[in-house]
Enzyme design. Structure first.
Site, PDB file in Angstrom:
ATOM      1  N   ARG A 102       9.071  17.881  -6.224  1.00  0.00           N
ATOM      2  CA  ARG A 102       9.061  18.806  -5.074  1.00  0.00           C
ATOM      3  C   ARG A 102       9.495  17.999  -3.864  1.00  0.00           C
ATOM      4  O   ARG A 102       8.830  17.045  -3.471  1.00  0.00           O
ATOM      5  CB  ARG A 102       7.665  19.403  -4.872  1.00  0.00           C
ATOM      6  CG  ARG A 102       7.545  20.207  -3.596  1.00  0.00           C
ATOM      7  CD  ARG A 102       6.289  21.021  -3.512  1.00  0.00           C
ATOM      8  NE  ARG A 102       6.348  22.187  -4.370  1.00  0.00           N
ATOM      9  CZ  ARG A 102       5.676  23.322  -4.155  1.00  0.00           C
ATOM     10  NH1 ARG A 102       4.904  23.443  -3.103  1.00  0.00           N
ATOM     11  NH2 ARG A 102       5.770  24.342  -4.979  1.00  0.00           N
ATOM     12  N   HIS A 129      13.694  27.459  -5.944  1.00  0.00           N
ATOM     13  CA  HIS A 129      12.350  27.353  -6.528  1.00  0.00           C
ATOM     14  C   HIS A 129      12.404  28.015  -7.914  1.00  0.00           C
ATOM     15  O   HIS A 129      11.811  29.074  -8.136  1.00  0.00           O
ATOM     16  CB  HIS A 129      11.351  28.054  -5.606  1.00  0.00           C
ATOM     17  CG  HIS A 129       9.920  27.682  -5.841  1.00  0.00           C
ATOM     18  ND1 HIS A 129       9.510  26.792  -6.828  1.00  0.00           N
ATOM     19  CD2 HIS A 129       8.769  28.083  -5.217  1.00  0.00           C
ATOM     20  CE1 HIS A 129       8.204  26.670  -6.788  1.00  0.00           C
ATOM     21  NE2 HIS A 129       7.726  27.442  -5.833  1.00  0.00           N
ATOM     22  N   GLN A 132       9.144  29.123  -9.986  1.00  0.00           N
ATOM     23  CA  GLN A 132       8.503  30.314  -9.428  1.00  0.00           C
ATOM     24  C   GLN A 132       9.166  31.581  -9.968  1.00  0.00           C
ATOM     25  O   GLN A 132       8.494  32.549 -10.349  1.00  0.00           O
ATOM     26  CB  GLN A 132       8.625  30.279  -7.889  1.00  0.00           C
ATOM     27  CG  GLN A 132       8.096  31.514  -7.194  1.00  0.00           C
ATOM     28  CD  GLN A 132       6.592  31.642  -7.295  1.00  0.00           C
ATOM     29  OE1 GLN A 132       5.876  30.727  -6.933  1.00  0.00           O
ATOM     30  NE2 GLN A 132       6.104  32.776  -7.783  1.00  0.00           N
ATOM     31  N   ASP A 223       7.809  36.363   1.201  1.00  0.00           N
ATOM     32  CA  ASP A 223       7.333  34.983   1.317  1.00  0.00           C
ATOM     33  C   ASP A 223       7.060  34.742   2.805  1.00  0.00           C
ATOM     34  O   ASP A 223       7.441  35.561   3.651  1.00  0.00           O
ATOM     35  CB  ASP A 223       8.418  34.023   0.781  1.00  0.00           C
ATOM     36  CG  ASP A 223       7.945  32.583   0.655  1.00  0.00           C
ATOM     37  OD1 ASP A 223       6.732  32.332   0.835  1.00  0.00           O
ATOM     38  OD2 ASP A 223       8.789  31.706   0.388  1.00  0.00           O
ATOM     39  N   CYS A 263       4.927  34.910  -3.595  1.00  0.00           N
ATOM     40  CA  CYS A 263       4.785  33.628  -4.307  1.00  0.00           C
ATOM     41  C   CYS A 263       3.551  32.853  -3.862  1.00  0.00           C
ATOM     42  O   CYS A 263       3.134  31.943  -4.563  1.00  0.00           O
ATOM     43  CB  CYS A 263       6.049  32.802  -4.146  1.00  0.00           C
ATOM     44  SG  CYS A 263       6.559  32.610  -2.435  1.00  0.00           S
ATOM     45  N   ARG A 291       2.671  31.474 -13.508  1.00  0.00           N
ATOM     46  CA  ARG A 291       3.257  30.144 -13.300  1.00  0.00           C
ATOM     47  C   ARG A 291       2.876  29.231 -14.469  1.00  0.00           C
ATOM     48  O   ARG A 291       3.689  28.449 -14.955  1.00  0.00           O
ATOM     49  CB  ARG A 291       2.747  29.521 -11.979  1.00  0.00           C
ATOM     50  CG  ARG A 291       3.100  30.263 -10.705  1.00  0.00           C
ATOM     51  CD  ARG A 291       4.584  30.238 -10.425  1.00  0.00           C
ATOM     52  NE  ARG A 291       5.151  28.921 -10.421  1.00  0.00           N
ATOM     53  CZ  ARG A 291       5.151  28.079  -9.370  1.00  0.00           C
ATOM     54  NH1 ARG A 291       4.643  28.464  -8.226  1.00  0.00           N
ATOM     55  NH2 ARG A 291       5.702  26.873  -9.464  1.00  0.00           N
TER      56      ARG A 291
HETATM   57  N1   CP Z   1       4.272  29.349  -4.865  1.00  0.00           N
HETATM   58  C1   CP Z   1       4.102  28.025  -4.841  1.00  0.00           C
HETATM   59  O1   CP Z   1       5.033  27.247  -5.140  1.00  0.00           O
HETATM   60  O2   CP Z   1       2.847  27.633  -4.526  1.00  0.00           O
HETATM   61  P1   CP Z   1       2.406  26.143  -4.187  1.00  0.00           P
HETATM   62  O3   CP Z   1       3.172  25.725  -2.947  1.00  0.00           O
HETATM   63  O4   CP Z   1       0.928  26.206  -3.968  1.00  0.00           O
HETATM   64  O5   CP Z   1       2.781  25.269  -5.350  1.00  0.00           O
END
Ligand code: CP
Length: 304
Positions: A102, A129, A132, A223, A263, A291
Site C-alpha cells: 500500500r 484499489h 477492493q 467513497d 469501501c 474483502r
Molecule cells: N477499504 C479499505 O481499503 O479499507 P482500509 O483502508 O481500512 O484498508
C-alpha cells in the site's frame, strides 16, 4: 487457475475476464466453506498508509490458508530510512512468497514489481484499489445472483476506487457510471482503458450530474471526498462535493432493489448520510467481509 500462479496484481485490469470470474467463483466457494486449500506460504505487508480492512483481511486470509504474515512497517524497516526500492524488492523476494504493498504512486509499486520475482499485490495506490473491487463485485453478484445486466453508479471523487471500479466493471460487463465534480473526474486514460475493456458491450459513462447517474442504477457506491494524503484539501472539497452525497433523495432515483456500497471508512453526513449507510439497502458490512473471501481466493491462486 494455473495462469494466475506467480503473477502480480497491480491493476484490476491485469486479470482477464475469465480469471476475474474464476476468482469470484472461488471466493464464493471459500465463503461457504466448500473449498479450503492449504497454502503454507509467507506474505509480507508493506504498507505506507493506514489500513484496517486490507491489513486485517490479508492477515486473516493467510492464517486461514495455513500461511504466515510479516508486517513490514516502513518505520521499523530500512524502507523508512530510504533504502532503494529495487534493493528492498530483490532482498524480500528471497524471504517471502508474496508481498502486498500500500503506497502512494503506482510508479513505486511498478518499480518494486519490476525487481521482485514473487507476486506483488496492489493493496491500494493513488491510482487503483483492485482488491477492493474484487470484493465489491462479489457483493454485487451475491445481491442479485448475477452481474449480467447490472448498472453500478459511483458518486464522488474520481479516485483510485473509481478507477478500479471503471476497469473492473468494464472487464466483467457491468454497466458503470461515475458522477464527479468536473475537476475531480477520473483520469482520462483510465476511462479510455475501461471503454476498450468493455468492447462496447457495456456502458462506461463519466458525467457530472449525480441524479442522472443514479437513475435506475442497481448499486450506488461512494467513497470519502478527501482520500489519505489529501487531508489538507478536505475543507476546500466539502462545498464542491456537497451535491454528490448519497442520501434518501438520490437513492429514491435508483432501481427499487438497489444496494448501497462504500469501501469504508465512511464519513457520515458527508459523502453518505447515516440513514442510508445503516439503512436496509446498505450492503457495506457484507462488502467489508468479502474483502477476506476475495483476497483469500486471490492469494490461493497467485501462490498456487
Ligand atoms: N477499504 C479499505 O481499503 O479499507 P482500509 O483502508 O481500512 O484498508
Amino acid at each position: 487457475m494455473d495462469t494466475l500462479r506467480g503473477r502480480d496484481l497491480l491493476s484490476i485490469a491485469d486479470l482477464s475476464r475469465a480469471e476475474a470470474e474464476y476468482l469470484l467463483d472461488l471466493a464464493a466457494q471459500m465463503k461457504i466453506g466448500k473449498v479450503a486449500p492449504r497454502c503454507p506460504k509467507v506474505l509480507g505487508l508493506l504498507f505506507h498508509k493506514a489500513s484496517t480492512r486490507t491489513r486485517v483481511s490479508f492477515t486473516v486470509a493467510m492464517y486461514q490458508l495455513g500461511g504466515q504474515v510479516i508486517d513490514l512497517n516502513p518505520q521499523s524497516t530500512q524502507v523508512g530510512r530510504g533504502e532503494p526500492l529495487p534493493d528492498t524488492a530483490r532482498v524480500l523476494d528471497r524471504y517471502l512468497d508474496a508481498v502486498a504493498i500500500r503506497t502512494y504512486g503506482q510508479v513505486e509499486l511498478q518499480l518494486f514489481a519490476d525487481y521482485a520475482r514473487i507476486p506483488v499485490i496492489n493493496a491500494l495506490t493513488d491510482r487503483e484499489h483492485p482488491c477492493q473491487i474484487l470484493a465489491d463485485l462479489l457483493t454485487l453478484r451475491e445481491s442479485f445472483g448475477t452481474l449480467a445486466g447490472l448498472t453500478l453508479c459511483y458518486i464522488g471523487d474520481g479516485n483510485n476506487v473509481a478507477h478500479s471500479l471503471l476497469l473492473g466493471c468494464a472487464l466483467l460487463g457491468v454497466n458503470i457510471r461515475v458522477a464527479s465534480p468536473p475537476q475531480f473526474a477520473p483520469l482520462p486514460d483510465i476511462v479510455a482503458q475501461a471503454q476498450a475493456l468493455s468492447g462496447g458491450k457495456s456502458e462506461v459513462t463519466v458525467l457530472t450530474d449525480p441524479q442522472a447517474a443514479a437513475k435506475g442504477a442497481h448499486a450506488l457506491y461512494t467513497d470519502v471526498w478527501a482520500s489519505m494524503g489529501q487531508e489538507a484539501e478536505a475543507g476546500d472539497r466539502q462545498p464542491i462535493f456537497r451535491p454528490y452525497q448519497i442520501n434518501d433523495q438520490l437513492l429514491a432515483l435508483a432501481d427499487p432493489r438497489a444496494i448501497v456500497l462504500h469501501c469504508l471508512p465512511a464519513h457520515r453526513g458527508e459523502e453518505i448520510t447515516a440513514g442510508v449507510l445503516e439503512g436496509p439497502q446498505s450492503r457495506v458490512w457484507e462488502q467489508a467481509e468479502n474483502r477476506l473471501h476475495a483476497q483469500k481466493a486471490l492469494l490461493a491462486s497467485l501462490l498456487g
